[in-house]
Motif scaffolding. Structure first.
Motif, PDB file in Angstrom:
ATOM      1  N   CYS A 160      24.490  -0.472  -2.062  1.00  0.00           N
ATOM      2  CA  CYS A 160      24.188  -0.925  -0.709  1.00  0.00           C
ATOM      3  C   CYS A 160      24.432   0.200   0.289  1.00  0.00           C
ATOM      4  O   CYS A 160      25.530   0.767   0.341  1.00  0.00           O
ATOM      5  CB  CYS A 160      25.040  -2.143  -0.353  1.00  0.00           C
ATOM      6  SG  CYS A 160      24.450  -3.042   1.090  1.00  0.00           S
ATOM      7  N   SER A 212      25.356   0.791   3.556  1.00  0.00           N
ATOM      8  CA  SER A 212      25.990   0.116   4.686  1.00  0.00           C
ATOM      9  C   SER A 212      26.445   1.116   5.742  1.00  0.00           C
ATOM     10  O   SER A 212      27.342   0.818   6.540  1.00  0.00           O
ATOM     11  CB  SER A 212      27.188  -0.706   4.197  1.00  0.00           C
ATOM     12  OG  SER A 212      26.797  -1.667   3.249  1.00  0.00           O
ATOM     13  N   SER A 236      23.595  -7.067   8.199  1.00  0.00           N
ATOM     14  CA  SER A 236      23.602  -7.099   6.747  1.00  0.00           C
ATOM     15  C   SER A 236      22.259  -7.537   6.191  1.00  0.00           C
ATOM     16  O   SER A 236      21.547  -8.349   6.784  1.00  0.00           O
ATOM     17  CB  SER A 236      24.684  -8.059   6.243  1.00  0.00           C
ATOM     18  OG  SER A 236      24.331  -9.396   6.528  1.00  0.00           O
ATOM     19  N   ASP A 249      21.812  -2.122   5.235  1.00  0.00           N
ATOM     20  CA  ASP A 249      22.346  -2.936   6.329  1.00  0.00           C
ATOM     21  C   ASP A 249      21.955  -2.247   7.632  1.00  0.00           C
ATOM     22  O   ASP A 249      22.601  -1.292   8.059  1.00  0.00           O
ATOM     23  CB  ASP A 249      23.862  -3.076   6.205  1.00  0.00           C
ATOM     24  CG  ASP A 249      24.272  -3.825   4.946  1.00  0.00           C
ATOM     25  OD1 ASP A 249      23.538  -4.729   4.535  1.00  0.00           O
ATOM     26  OD2 ASP A 249      25.325  -3.499   4.375  1.00  0.00           O
ATOM     27  N   VAL A 275      30.352  -6.455   4.945  1.00  0.00           N
ATOM     28  CA  VAL A 275      29.074  -6.043   4.368  1.00  0.00           C
ATOM     29  C   VAL A 275      29.304  -5.102   3.189  1.00  0.00           C
ATOM     30  O   VAL A 275      30.267  -4.351   3.142  1.00  0.00           O
ATOM     31  CB  VAL A 275      28.169  -5.354   5.416  1.00  0.00           C
ATOM     32  CG1 VAL A 275      27.728  -6.327   6.486  1.00  0.00           C
ATOM     33  CG2 VAL A 275      28.863  -4.140   6.027  1.00  0.00           C
ATOM     34  N   GLY A 276      28.392  -5.169   2.244  1.00  0.00           N
ATOM     35  CA  GLY A 276      28.459  -4.302   1.074  1.00  0.00           C
ATOM     36  C   GLY A 276      29.269  -4.866  -0.069  1.00  0.00           C
ATOM     37  O   GLY A 276      29.073  -4.465  -1.224  1.00  0.00           O
TER      38      GLY A 276
END
Length: 406
Positions: free
Chosen positions: A191, A193, A172, A167, A206-207
């Motif tokens: 991820c 992030s 994202s 991200d 996000v994530g």
């Protein structure tokens, strides 16, 4: 009680400042600074009380009520069921690789346009990196390229142990597309992030949706503990294993018993107290960063050759950093000349991440690309994006405008 803290960034961060905390007084800079930094630490004013309470309680070590409360706040901010606070975002990624079973000789795939910490722990574990390019409309991992390479790898029986989308700069990746593709071949997604706490993807943090996601509370991040990171997941088993490894992999016994080796990755109560005081201001910080970006865009978008990092319809970026690109043929000045002019004006700026496939440390690593990341590195520039007085942002804007040679 008066404390002076140096919450300067480490690793990938901008230079920090000496910040003095005074009870009941605002901590924002009252007058323009001689040098405007890229993303200096910004305090909310409650850190001193939180530290005072923590120190008075006798809890200093990475254990006790304050780290537990910080973890609860992290879970709330990320919308996840499980969360572990650790000493850095890099430590969070390292633990993620361990609990996903990455071993020597395994391949780990990630976006090439990212900071080295995304892949460094895996390489240090003996894994082989494979870098994929990004899309021009998101600057994040290209799902179409990922699908092609996964299909080819499956046909050869050489699938990666993990895929690690990033991200980037608060924006994202297209996580659902990536998770769906990886799920087709049973490849877990971790991820990164670290740069994007507070950002959203399809209305959720996000994530969320990856097997694991890592965040950072480094001194230059939107929420800082002066250091620290977090690993989050909806899988209780993964976080339980990560927590075990983060505390030296000590088994339950009256003596020290170890079935494997772990790490001293716990987040101290002192740093957790700073993070806990800050995290309630997350959405205010996101709104402030987005306002900084909007003002840059309003004042600079009329210049030929200037463009800004796009925001795909799937997400709402935190705009941790405001990033533009400079087309020298239209602007009349190169990205590097703009950076040097800003530096001479007392303004810190930085090129976008140098793609990892171009880094000497990864010479010979596999790369699949279409030229987007290299193009962005040649033209991209990160601008000061933290708390700024209007006249400070004006200095940045006026310096860039003065570089135009139309």
């Amino acid at each position: 009680m008066a404390l002076a803290l140096r919450l300067g960034a480490t690793g990938d961060g901008a230079l920090g400042e000496n910040i003095r905390l005074f009870p009941g007084r605002p901590v924002a800079t009252a007058r323009p600074r001689q040098r405007i930094l890229l993303s200096p630490p910004s305090l909310v004013g409650g850190e001193l009380a939180s530290l005072d309470h923590t120190l008075a309680s006798g809890w200093i070590a990475p254990a006790g009520p304050v780290p537990e409360a910080f973890e609860a706040a992290i879970r709330a901010a990320t919308g996840t069921e499980q969360g572990l606070a650790v000493s850095s975002g890099t430590a969070a990624l390292h633990l993620g690789y361990r609990v996903l079973g990455v071993e020597r000789g395994d391949e780990v795939w990630t976006s090439t346009l990212t900071f080295v910490a995304t892949i460094a722990p895996a390489v240090q574990m003996g894994a082989r990196p494979r870098f994929l390019d990004v899309t021009a409309d998101s600057w994040t991992l290209d799902p179409d390229m990922l699908e092609t390479r996964l299909r080819q790898a499956a046909n050869k029986g050489k699938l990666p142990r993990a895929v690690v989308p990033v991200d980037l700069y608060g924006q994202s990746c297209d996580l659902d597309a990536i998770v769906t593709l990886c799920g087709r071949w049973g490849v877990p997604v971790l991820c990164d992030s670290a740069e994007a706490l507070g950002a959203e993807y399809h209305g959720r943090p996000v994530g969320k949706g990856a097997a694991l996601a890592a965040f950072s509370f480094n001194g230059n991040k939107i929420i800082t503990a002066g250091g620290g990171g977090a690993l989050v997941s909806d899988d209780a088993g993964l976080i339980a294993r990560a927590r075990h490894l983060a505390t030296q992999a000590k088994e339950t016994a009256p003596h020290y018993q170890h079935e494997t080796t772990g790490y001293s990755y716990g987040l101290s109560s002192v740093l957790a107290a700073v993070g806990l005081a800050q995290i309630g201001a997350l959405q205010d910080r996101v709104a402030a960063r987005r306002a900084v970006f909007a003002r840059y865009a309003l004042r600079l978008s009329d210049l030929p050759g200037i463009a800004f990092m796009p925001e795909p319809g799937w997400g709402r970026s935190s705009r941790w950093l405001s990033v533009l690109t400079v087309d020298p043929a239209r602007f009349g000045t190169s990205r590097e000349q703009v950076r040097q002019a800003l530096d001479a004006a007392g303004v810190e700026s930085r090129p976008v991440w140098k793609p990892l496939h171009l880094q000497p440390a990864f010479r010979g690593a596999a790369f699949h690309g279409n030229g987007v990341s290299g193009h962005l590195f040649d033209r991209g520039l990160c601008l000061p994006s933290g708390a700024m007085l209007p006249e400070e942002q004006d200095r940045v804007i006026d310096t860039i405008r003065a570089c135009y040679r139309g």
